[in-house]
Scaffold this motif. Structure first.
Motif, PDB file in Angstrom:
ATOM      1  N   ALA A  20     -26.171  38.899 129.568  1.00 15.37           N
ATOM      2  CA  ALA A  20     -27.286  38.085 129.062  1.00 15.37           C
ATOM      3  C   ALA A  20     -27.411  38.110 127.545  1.00 15.37           C
ATOM      4  O   ALA A  20     -28.100  37.276 126.977  1.00 15.37           O
ATOM      5  N   HIS A  24     -31.813  39.757 124.722  1.00 10.37           N
ATOM      6  CA  HIS A  24     -32.675  39.653 125.910  1.00 10.37           C
ATOM      7  C   HIS A  24     -32.951  41.029 126.510  1.00 10.37           C
ATOM      8  O   HIS A  24     -34.060  41.303 126.976  1.00 10.37           O
ATOM      9  N   LYS A  52     -38.683  37.545 132.203  1.00  8.84           N
ATOM     10  CA  LYS A  52     -38.510  36.756 130.980  1.00  8.84           C
ATOM     11  C   LYS A  52     -38.298  35.275 131.278  1.00  8.84           C
ATOM     12  O   LYS A  52     -38.202  34.474 130.371  1.00  8.84           O
ATOM     13  N   SER A  53     -38.275  34.899 132.537  1.00 10.96           N
ATOM     14  CA  SER A  53     -38.208  33.480 132.891  1.00 10.96           C
ATOM     15  C   SER A  53     -39.613  32.884 133.038  1.00 10.96           C
ATOM     16  O   SER A  53     -39.757  31.693 133.276  1.00 10.96           O
ATOM     17  N   GLN A  54     -40.631  33.720 132.883  1.00  9.40           N
ATOM     18  CA  GLN A  54     -42.015  33.263 132.983  1.00  9.40           C
ATOM     19  C   GLN A  54     -42.641  33.198 131.585  1.00  9.40           C
ATOM     20  O   GLN A  54     -42.523  34.147 130.807  1.00  9.40           O
ATOM     21  N   TYR A  58     -42.124  35.593 128.237  1.00 13.23           N
ATOM     22  CA  TYR A  58     -41.248  35.238 127.116  1.00 13.23           C
ATOM     23  C   TYR A  58     -42.013  34.762 125.886  1.00 13.23           C
ATOM     24  O   TYR A  58     -41.448  34.661 124.805  1.00 13.23           O
ATOM     25  N   TYR A  67     -36.939  32.708 126.310  1.00  9.53           N
ATOM     26  CA  TYR A  67     -36.671  32.559 127.742  1.00  9.53           C
ATOM     27  C   TYR A  67     -35.313  33.136 128.126  1.00  9.53           C
ATOM     28  O   TYR A  67     -34.340  33.004 127.398  1.00  9.53           O
ATOM     29  N   CYS A  68     -35.275  33.759 129.295  1.00  2.03           N
ATOM     30  CA  CYS A  68     -34.009  34.234 129.864  1.00  2.03           C
ATOM     31  C   CYS A  68     -34.070  34.048 131.372  1.00  2.03           C
ATOM     32  O   CYS A  68     -35.063  34.396 132.006  1.00  2.03           O
ATOM     33  N   ARG A  69     -33.022  33.502 131.924  1.00  2.00           N
ATOM     34  CA  ARG A  69     -32.910  33.375 133.377  1.00  2.00           C
ATOM     35  C   ARG A  69     -32.452  34.737 133.901  1.00  2.00           C
ATOM     36  O   ARG A  69     -31.268  34.973 134.128  1.00  2.00           O
ATOM     37  N   THR A  71     -32.562  36.441 136.627  1.00  2.00           N
ATOM     38  CA  THR A  71     -31.957  36.726 137.934  1.00  2.00           C
ATOM     39  C   THR A  71     -30.439  36.876 137.819  1.00  2.00           C
ATOM     40  O   THR A  71     -29.853  37.682 138.533  1.00  2.00           O
ATOM     41  N   GLU A  72     -29.828  36.125 136.921  1.00  2.00           N
ATOM     42  CA  GLU A  72     -28.364  36.191 136.796  1.00  2.00           C
ATOM     43  C   GLU A  72     -27.875  37.547 136.295  1.00  2.00           C
ATOM     44  O   GLU A  72     -27.008  38.156 136.925  1.00  2.00           O
TER      45      GLU A  72
END
Length: 100
Positions: A20, A24, A52-54, A58, A67-69, A71-72
């Protein structure tokens, strides 16, 4: 610069940073610290990386990389650590077979 001393503790952080980006992951540790948690505990840091996707997380003042997705990278770390643990179990078996 701070470091994580134990290599077993360090591994998930290194993998998440690779996947990531270090920024992040540092955001996740700063969020953990802000919410009075242990910042170098992967279970806690992964929770904040996921969050961090919320927007609520973020947009926090301690977050510098947005923002960071999450889950990946969390899934990536889980898969690689599980595979590593399986390899550690197989290596002694393979070495024993070579000795026979």
């Amino acid at each position: 610069a701070e470091t994580i001393a134990a290599s077993a503790t360090r591994l998930p952080f290194v993998l998440a940073s690779y996947n990531a980006g270090i920024g992040h992951l540092l955001d996740a540790t700063r969020l953990a610290e802000k919410y009075q948690n242990e910042k170098y505990n992967w279970e806690i840091a992964s929770h904040f990386l996921l969050n961090k996707s919320q927007r609520r997380f973020y947009s926090e003042n301690v977050v510098k990389h947005g923002y960071c997705r999450g889950t990946e990278p969390v899934k990536y770390v889980s898969e690689i650590v599980n595979r590593y643990e399986q390899y550690k179990k197989l290596i002694p078996l393979a070495l024993n077979k070579q000795e026979d």
